[in-house]
Write a protein that holds these residues in place. Structure first.
Motif, mmCIF file in Angstrom:
data_model
loop_
_atom_site.group_PDB
_atom_site.id
_atom_site.type_symbol
_atom_site.label_atom_id
_atom_site.label_comp_id
_atom_site.label_asym_id
_atom_site.label_seq_id
_atom_site.Cartn_x
_atom_site.Cartn_y
_atom_site.Cartn_z
ATOM 1 N N ASN A 288 0.826 -1.215 0.000
ATOM 2 C CA ASN A 288 0.000 0.000 0.000
ATOM 3 C C ASN A 288 0.860 1.266 0.000
ATOM 4 O O ASN A 288 0.500 2.277 0.596
ATOM 5 C CB ASN A 288 -0.963 0.009 1.187
ATOM 6 N N THR A 289 2.016 1.192 -0.668
ATOM 7 C CA THR A 289 3.012 2.275 -0.730
ATOM 8 C C THR A 289 3.408 2.784 0.657
ATOM 9 O O THR A 289 3.727 3.957 0.839
ATOM 10 C CB THR A 289 2.532 3.468 -1.595
ATOM 11 N N GLY A 290 3.412 1.885 1.633
ATOM 12 C CA GLY A 290 3.784 2.287 2.991
ATOM 13 C C GLY A 290 2.746 3.133 3.689
ATOM 14 O O GLY A 290 2.955 3.566 4.826
ATOM 15 N N GLN A 291 1.610 3.376 3.038
ATOM 16 C CA GLN A 291 0.529 4.166 3.633
ATOM 17 C C GLN A 291 -0.355 3.221 4.444
ATOM 18 O O GLN A 291 -1.517 2.982 4.115
ATOM 19 C CB GLN A 291 -0.270 4.867 2.531
ATOM 20 N N CYS A 292 0.237 2.685 5.479
ATOM 21 C CA CYS A 292 -0.396 1.606 6.232
ATOM 22 C C CYS A 292 -0.026 1.762 7.695
ATOM 23 O O CYS A 292 1.157 1.885 8.029
ATOM 24 C CB CYS A 292 0.098 0.273 5.679
ATOM 25 N N CYS A 293 -1.025 1.784 8.569
ATOM 26 C CA CYS A 293 -0.754 1.973 9.997
ATOM 27 C C CYS A 293 0.205 0.925 10.539
ATOM 28 O O CYS A 293 0.978 1.198 11.451
ATOM 29 C CB CYS A 293 -2.057 1.928 10.792
ATOM 30 N N VAL A 294 0.136 -0.303 9.983
ATOM 31 C CA VAL A 294 0.982 -1.385 10.504
ATOM 32 C C VAL A 294 2.225 -1.619 9.649
ATOM 33 O O VAL A 294 2.880 -2.652 9.760
ATOM 34 C CB VAL A 294 0.177 -2.697 10.661
ATOM 35 N N SER A 295 2.583 -0.662 8.779
ATOM 36 C CA SER A 295 3.819 -0.798 8.001
ATOM 37 C C SER A 295 5.023 -0.990 8.926
ATOM 38 O O SER A 295 5.157 -0.313 9.938
ATOM 39 C CB SER A 295 4.050 0.467 7.158
ATOM 40 N N SER A 296 5.891 -1.904 8.538
ATOM 41 C CA SER A 296 7.096 -2.155 9.341
ATOM 42 C C SER A 296 8.157 -1.145 8.942
ATOM 43 O O SER A 296 9.000 -1.395 8.078
ATOM 44 C CB SER A 296 7.597 -3.581 9.108
ATOM 45 N N SER A 297 8.136 0.023 9.574
ATOM 46 C CA SER A 297 8.964 1.138 9.121
ATOM 47 C C SER A 297 10.313 1.239 9.828
ATOM 48 O O SER A 297 11.157 2.024 9.417
ATOM 49 C CB SER A 297 8.206 2.459 9.303
ATOM 50 N N ARG A 298 10.500 0.466 10.915
ATOM 51 C CA ARG A 298 11.804 0.461 11.606
ATOM 52 C C ARG A 298 12.392 -0.941 11.546
ATOM 53 O O ARG A 298 11.908 -1.861 12.204
ATOM 54 C CB ARG A 298 11.646 0.890 13.073
ATOM 55 N N LEU A 299 13.435 -1.102 10.750
ATOM 56 C CA LEU A 299 14.168 -2.361 10.694
ATOM 57 C C LEU A 299 15.203 -2.369 11.815
ATOM 58 O O LEU A 299 16.055 -1.470 11.887
ATOM 59 C CB LEU A 299 14.849 -2.518 9.336
ATOM 60 N N ILE A 300 15.128 -3.367 12.695
ATOM 61 C CA ILE A 300 16.068 -3.504 13.806
ATOM 62 C C ILE A 300 16.784 -4.837 13.594
ATOM 63 O O ILE A 300 16.213 -5.909 13.804
ATOM 64 C CB ILE A 300 15.313 -3.455 15.154
ATOM 65 N N VAL A 301 18.028 -4.780 13.123
ATOM 66 C CA VAL A 301 18.718 -5.970 12.634
ATOM 67 C C VAL A 301 19.993 -6.221 13.433
ATOM 68 O O VAL A 301 20.709 -5.285 13.820
ATOM 69 C CB VAL A 301 19.011 -5.827 11.116
#
Length: 496
Positions: A288-301
């Motif tokens: 959804n082009t990141g327009q999503c409340c539950v988008s995983s926007s922080r990668l912690i690796v």
């Protein structure tokens, strides 16, 4: 070989839906497709008087019990018929989602399938909703707990998932016996109005489902403040959610259900299947082009594999098909509004200015018309950067690194939000430890954005109040009433 759907020859004019009938005669808001720049729909700019009439209709439909007075089986039958009609009209509704929202047609069709499931689950929940009894109060007293519909519900839905979020609520609200007034986003109102057609054909009584279109500033605010609305369900930003809390307190202390913002972590350990996790990370931020409340926007690796993993994600992102959302092969479509497009590009510029390293994307995609942004990955991000702390609501992933399980958990919880999270590891101890200790209402292990409407959804902290879907989503729209029944002769207080 893919088939490209065509645009409508002229914009379709819709009416607002009040007490079982469509109405016109209002000034119209013309919506242009964000992917193509051509007008596709015209939606009424309703007045506060229209909203008042809708609340009156919903109140009348609730109080005369034309819906609440039916058995759960009868309500469930209407919801099942609605599911069948949605199945028949699936491609049509998906098409209008694409035109107004800009999401890919393949994604929109999948969302309608999920919506059909919501109505089927809601139908079953209508039959299963029940109270409780207490047979342990002694021989002279019997106790019951009844679940009753809360009354008239105001429902305000956003532009990112106009139909999906609507259908994660409507069948469960209806299963409870409530009536409602819906205010969709002014830029994506078409499918909310199409649902009115579906529900009418399914046999929903007049006045139970009403749709008043217009701006959030006027119609949405008036609905939030209305003293004869018993509960408000709002999905949107945390800032607006906070204003809903104040408005509810200042009017009638109405019950609130809030699904708000998120800055969701995806935690990747070195022992995970890195190829799977990379695909999950690319999907989780690009869906959804990141327009999503539950988008995983922080990668912690985990630091020992961070460089390798970031390269895998960047390679995945480079292969994502950004294009016309009416093309079935497209994976990422257009940004829904010009304002959001500017916001996302502004955050990308800010990330570069803050010193983050751009590994993928980072630019607008020129397709000749419409507004598109390439899926973007930043490495070298620190927790104090704006791109790591603020909800961007776009396809922008920020990568942070950790060395220990404790550090991963601390980074995941370093946010005011708590909507969703995921962890990737083949070690069950780590998976369950992280799942238990990261504060989020939805959690995925070795997957992302999975699940169905049987399971409740909602957030912790500033991501919201209450739960939607599943039995919890029906109970959310009820009040509990405690009943005590005296048996036999009363022991008199006044004697003599």
């Amino acid at each position: 070989m893919t088939t490209l759907l065509s645009l409508p020859h002229s914009p379709r004019e819709f009416g607002f839906y009040l007490d079982g009938a469509f109405h016109g005669g209002r000034p119209l808001f013309e919506r242009a497709s964000p992917a193509h720049g051509v007008p596709v729909s015209r939606i009424p700019k309703c007045t506060v008087a229209d909203l008042e009439a809708a609340v009156v209709a919903a109140r009348r439909a609730f109080e005369d019990r034309r819906w609440a007075g039916l058995s759960g089986a009868a309500r469930g039958a209407v919801l099942l018929r609605a599911a069948d009609i949605l199945r028949r009209r699936r491609d049509e509704i998906a098409y209008w989602e694409v035109l107004e929202n800009g999401k890919p047609i393949s994604q929109a069709r999948g969302e309608i399938d999920h919506c059909i499931a919501c109505f089927e689950v809601g139908a079953g929940a209508a039959r299963l909703l029940h109270g409780d009894s207490f047979n342990n109060l002694g021989d002279s007293l019997f106790g019951m707990v009844l679940r009753e519909p809360v009354g008239v519900v105001g429902l305000i839905t956003p532009w990112n998932f106009p139909f999906l979020i609507l259908c994660e609520r409507v069948p469960f609200i209806l299963a409870s016996g409530c009536t409602m007034v819906v205010k969709p986003s002014e830029v994506t109102s078409a499918t909310t109005l199409l649902l009115a057609e579906v529900l009418a054909e399914a046999g929903l009584p007049n006045g139970v489902y009403n749709v008043i279109t217009g701006s959030g500033r006027s119609i949405g605010q008036a609905l939030t403040e209305h003293p004869d609305v018993d509960m408000l369900s709002f999905t949107g930003s945390t800032a607006v959610g906070r204003s809903c809390v104040h408005a509810a307190a200042d009017s009638n202390f109405k019950k609130l259900g809030l699904e708000l913002g998120g800055k969701n972590p995806i935690i990747v350990f070195a022992d995970s299947d890195l190829e799977d996790a990379a695909d999950g990370a690319a999907f989780g931020i690009s869906f959804n082009t990141g327009q999503c409340c539950v988008s995983s926007s922080r990668l912690i690796v985990e630091r020992s594999v961070a460089a390798e993993f970031e390269a895998l994600v960047a390679a995945k992102m480079a292969r994502i098909r950004v294009g016309d959302p009416l093309d079935a092969a497209t994976q990422v479509g257009a940004i829904t509004t010009a304002a959001q497009n500017d916001t996302i590009l502004g955050y990308i510029a800010r990330g570069t200015a803050e010193g983050a390293q751009l590994l993928a994307g980072g630019q607008a995609v020129d397709l000749g018309r419409g507004q598109y942004i390439a899926p973007t990955l930043f490495a070298g991000v620190t927790p104090d950067m704006a791109i790591a702390r603020e909800e961007i609501f776009g396809p922008v992933l920020c990568s942070l690194r950790f060395d220990t399980v404790e550090e991963a958990i601390a980074l995941a919880n370093d946010t005011v939000y708590g909507l969703a999270a995921s962890v990737w590891t083949k070690n069950i101890d780590k998976a369950l430890t992280v799942t238990r200790r990261v504060r989020a209402g939805r959690f995925w292990v070795n997957t992302i954005m999975a699940g169905g409407p049987e399971i409740p959804l909602g957030g912790f902290r500033q991501s919201g109040w209450g739960r939607e879907a599943g039995m919890s989503g029906v109970e959310e729209y009820t009040q509990t009433k405690s009943v005590h029944v005296e048996l036999g002769k009363r022991a008199h207080w006044v004697t003599g």
